[in-house]
Design an enzyme around this catalytic site. Structure first.
Site, PDB file in Angstrom:
ATOM      1  N   ASP A 179      39.140  46.121  51.143  1.00 36.61           N
ATOM      2  CA  ASP A 179      39.368  47.570  51.153  1.00 36.61           C
ATOM      3  C   ASP A 179      38.686  48.294  50.008  1.00 36.61           C
ATOM      4  O   ASP A 179      38.270  47.693  49.022  1.00 36.61           O
ATOM      5  CB  ASP A 179      40.874  47.849  51.044  1.00 36.61           C
ATOM      6  N   ASP A 202      36.076  36.952  42.793  1.00 36.80           N
ATOM      7  CA  ASP A 202      35.213  37.757  41.918  1.00 36.80           C
ATOM      8  C   ASP A 202      35.256  37.108  40.531  1.00 36.80           C
ATOM      9  O   ASP A 202      34.518  36.166  40.262  1.00 36.80           O
ATOM     10  CB  ASP A 202      35.724  39.198  41.955  1.00 36.80           C
ATOM     11  N   ASP A 258      40.075  36.121  50.519  1.00 39.87           N
ATOM     12  CA  ASP A 258      38.961  36.866  51.119  1.00 39.87           C
ATOM     13  C   ASP A 258      37.757  36.889  50.194  1.00 39.87           C
ATOM     14  O   ASP A 258      36.637  36.699  50.633  1.00 39.87           O
ATOM     15  CB  ASP A 258      39.399  38.291  51.512  1.00 39.87           C
ATOM     16  N   PHE A 295      29.816  46.957  46.103  1.00 43.13           N
ATOM     17  CA  PHE A 295      31.156  47.291  46.582  1.00 43.13           C
ATOM     18  C   PHE A 295      31.239  46.928  48.064  1.00 43.13           C
ATOM     19  O   PHE A 295      30.663  47.590  48.907  1.00 43.13           O
ATOM     20  CB  PHE A 295      31.496  48.763  46.363  1.00 43.13           C
TER      21      PHE A 295
END
Ligand code: PRP
Length: 183
Positions: free
Chosen positions: A162, A105, A102, A155
């Site tokens: 989530d 980072d 997904d 964020f």
């Protein structure tokens, strides 16, 4: 226009944006893997929503499998040391493996996984990342072959992503209001 969750300050990718990105990625993957019967592997849990859409945008023969990993420690940043909670059920020796994520980072989770899976001698191993987070001065440890979109260092929630296990069910990619995670 979808209604915005009260904890979300703005939409980065709408449902329509997501559909367009997924169709484009599915077409690229279908072309590249037309004769390869790839094993498409989703890393639980965040990747399940993207996986469900992406596999339906792929029109060549393929199979799916899942892995679950957990980072050691509860920190917001991944350490790169991951524990395999659920391994693949499929033997990957000689297979073309496509890992579906997904969000990328630091890339530490994936680079660990790729090293581990490479030891099993797949024919190839590539990554399809729906999102890549652009953090100034940071280069992810893994370069995905397929990228959906780049997102800023905020964020981000929704479409599988989530905060404290919430918001995965939002149908869009949104930016969480700081007061929600700073509480
Ligand atoms: C997220 C995401 C990636 C990883 C990316 O998973 O799904 O696996 O973090 O971070 P990195 O590139 O810095 O390693 P998370 O651990 O939050 O688990 P989840 O998929 O169950 O939400």
């Amino acid at each position: 226009m979808e209604s915005l969750h009260p904890d979300v300050q703005g939409i980065l990718l709408s449902e329509k944006d997501i559909q367009d990105v997924v169709s484009r990625m599915g077409a690229e993957i279908s072309r590249d893997y037309a004769e390869k019967n790839p094993l498409v592997v989703a890393v639980l849990r965040g990747a399940v929503v993207f996986m469900a859409d992406l596999m339906r945008a792929i029109d060549c023969p393929m199979a799916i499998d899942f892995m679950a990993v957990s980072s050691y420690g509860e920190g917001a940043k991944s350490s790169g040391v991951v524990r395999i909670v659920k391994d693949l059920d499929t033997k990957i020796e000689g297979r073309d493996v496509l890992i579906v994520e997904d969000i990328l980072d630091s890339g530490l989770t994936l680079s660990y996984l790729m090293r581990m899976l490479s030891n099993r001698n797949p024919a190839s191993i590539e990554v399809a990342a729906f999102l890549v987070k652009d953090v100034p001065g940071n280069r992810p440890a893994v370069t995905p072959r397929y990228v959906g979109a780049h997102v800023p260092d905020e964020f981000i929630v929704g479409y599988g992503l989530d905060f404290a296990e919430r918001y995965r069910n939002l149908p869009y990619i949104g930016i969480l209001k700081p007061e929600v995670y700073q509480k």
